[in-house]
Scaffold this motif. Structure first.
Motif, PDB file in Angstrom:
ATOM      1  N   VAL A  91      -8.717  -2.314  -2.419  1.00  0.00           N
ATOM      2  CA  VAL A  91      -8.956  -1.357  -1.335  1.00  0.00           C
ATOM      3  C   VAL A  91      -8.205  -1.831  -0.100  1.00  0.00           C
ATOM      4  CG1 VAL A  91     -10.691  -0.235   0.100  1.00  0.00           C
ATOM      5  CG2 VAL A  91     -11.244  -0.835  -2.261  1.00  0.00           C
ATOM      6  N   CYS A  92      -7.340  -0.963   0.429  1.00  0.00           N
ATOM      7  CA  CYS A  92      -6.569  -1.292   1.624  1.00  0.00           C
ATOM      8  C   CYS A  92      -7.501  -1.380   2.830  1.00  0.00           C
ATOM      9  CB  CYS A  92      -5.492  -0.218   1.863  1.00  0.00           C
ATOM     10  SG  CYS A  92      -4.503  -0.503   3.351  1.00  0.00           S
ATOM     11  N   HIS A  97      -5.735  -6.253   1.508  1.00  0.00           N
ATOM     12  CA  HIS A  97      -6.568  -5.491   0.590  1.00  0.00           C
ATOM     13  C   HIS A  97      -7.769  -6.338   0.175  1.00  0.00           C
ATOM     14  CE1 HIS A  97      -2.944  -3.080   0.249  1.00  0.00           C
ATOM     15  NE2 HIS A  97      -3.601  -2.203  -0.499  1.00  0.00           N
ATOM     16  N   CYS A 103       0.862  -1.184   0.000  1.00  0.00           N
ATOM     17  CA  CYS A 103       0.000   0.000   0.000  1.00  0.00           C
ATOM     18  C   CYS A 103       0.897   1.232   0.000  1.00  0.00           C
ATOM     19  CB  CYS A 103      -0.916   0.018   1.214  1.00  0.00           C
ATOM     20  SG  CYS A 103      -1.953   1.495   1.303  1.00  0.00           S
ATOM     21  N   ASP A 136       0.036   4.319   0.430  1.00  0.00           N
ATOM     22  CA  ASP A 136      -0.336   5.252   1.496  1.00  0.00           C
ATOM     23  C   ASP A 136       0.139   4.784   2.871  1.00  0.00           C
ATOM     24  OD1 ASP A 136      -1.501   6.902  -0.373  1.00  0.00           O
ATOM     25  OD2 ASP A 136      -3.538   6.193   0.004  1.00  0.00           O
ATOM     26  N   CYS A 137       0.041   3.489   3.146  1.00  0.00           N
ATOM     27  CA  CYS A 137       0.487   2.947   4.441  1.00  0.00           C
ATOM     28  C   CYS A 137       2.003   2.739   4.471  1.00  0.00           C
ATOM     29  CB  CYS A 137      -0.192   1.615   4.727  1.00  0.00           C
ATOM     30  SG  CYS A 137      -1.946   1.729   5.090  1.00  0.00           S
ATOM     31  N   THR A 142      -6.533  -1.282   5.870  1.00  0.00           N
ATOM     32  CA  THR A 142      -5.990  -0.461   6.948  1.00  0.00           C
ATOM     33  C   THR A 142      -6.371   1.006   6.798  1.00  0.00           C
ATOM     34  OG1 THR A 142      -4.125  -1.971   7.186  1.00  0.00           O
ATOM     35  CG2 THR A 142      -3.870   0.222   8.137  1.00  0.00           C
ATOM     36  N   CYS A 143      -6.128   1.586   5.604  1.00  0.00           N
ATOM     37  CA  CYS A 143      -6.349   3.034   5.435  1.00  0.00           C
ATOM     38  C   CYS A 143      -7.500   3.374   4.493  1.00  0.00           C
ATOM     39  CB  CYS A 143      -5.073   3.714   4.951  1.00  0.00           C
ATOM     40  SG  CYS A 143      -4.613   3.315   3.246  1.00  0.00           S
ATOM     41  N   GLY A 144      -8.026   2.393   3.752  1.00  0.00           N
ATOM     42  CA  GLY A 144      -9.137   2.640   2.843  1.00  0.00           C
ATOM     43  C   GLY A 144      -8.745   3.157   1.471  1.00  0.00           C
ATOM     44  N   SER A 145      -7.455   3.259   1.199  1.00  0.00           N
ATOM     45  CA  SER A 145      -6.977   3.721  -0.102  1.00  0.00           C
ATOM     46  C   SER A 145      -7.410   2.745  -1.196  1.00  0.00           C
ATOM     47  CB  SER A 145      -5.457   3.842  -0.068  1.00  0.00           C
ATOM     48  OG  SER A 145      -4.952   4.149  -1.332  1.00  0.00           O
ATOM     49  N   GLU A 146      -7.928   3.292  -2.306  1.00  0.00           N
ATOM     50  CA  GLU A 146      -8.401   2.467  -3.418  1.00  0.00           C
ATOM     51  C   GLU A 146      -7.536   2.674  -4.648  1.00  0.00           C
ATOM     52  OE1 GLU A 146     -12.181   2.674  -6.317  1.00  0.00           O
ATOM     53  OE2 GLU A 146     -12.696   2.203  -4.239  1.00  0.00           O
ATOM     54  N   THR A 147      -7.191   1.558  -5.301  1.00  0.00           N
ATOM     55  CA  THR A 147      -6.434   1.587  -6.549  1.00  0.00           C
ATOM     56  C   THR A 147      -7.221   0.807  -7.593  1.00  0.00           C
ATOM     57  OG1 THR A 147      -4.356   1.611  -5.310  1.00  0.00           O
ATOM     58  CG2 THR A 147      -4.238   1.024  -7.633  1.00  0.00           C
TER      59      THR A 147
END
Length: 66
Positions: free
Chosen positions: A51-52, A24, A15, A17-18, A54-59
Motif C-alpha cells: 500500500v502506497c 509502501h 507506484c 499511480d504516483c 502517499t496515495c493509498g493505492s494497493e497492489t
C-alpha cells in the motif's frame, strides 16, 4: 528495485499511480479464492500486499504462481 528504509514494515518501491518511488507498507495476507463455502479451506493462498503511503493505492500479488 525496492530499498529498505528504517521502518521494517515500509519499503520504497515504484507506484504506478504516483509515477515514482514512494514508501509502501508491505504485508503478507492469506486470502480465500473460492466463493463456495465447502471448498474455502482448500483455496487459501498467500498474497504480498503493498500500500502506497502517499496515495493509498494497493497492489496484491499472489506469491505462489505455480
Amino acid at each position: 528495485m525496492a530499498t529498505q528504509p528504517s521502518d521494517p514494515d515500509s519499503v520504497q518501491e515504484n507506484c504506478a499511480d504516483c509515477g515514482g518511488e514512494t514508501l509502501h507498507d508491505v504485508r503478507v495476507e492469506i486470502r480465500t479464492e473460492s466463493d463456495q463455502q465447502e471448498n474455502s479451506e482448500f483455496s487459501r493462498e498467500p498474497y504480498r500486499v503493498s500500500v502506497c503511503q502517499t496515495c493509498g493505492s494497493e497492489t496484491a500479488t499472489r506469491m505462489n504462481n505455480a
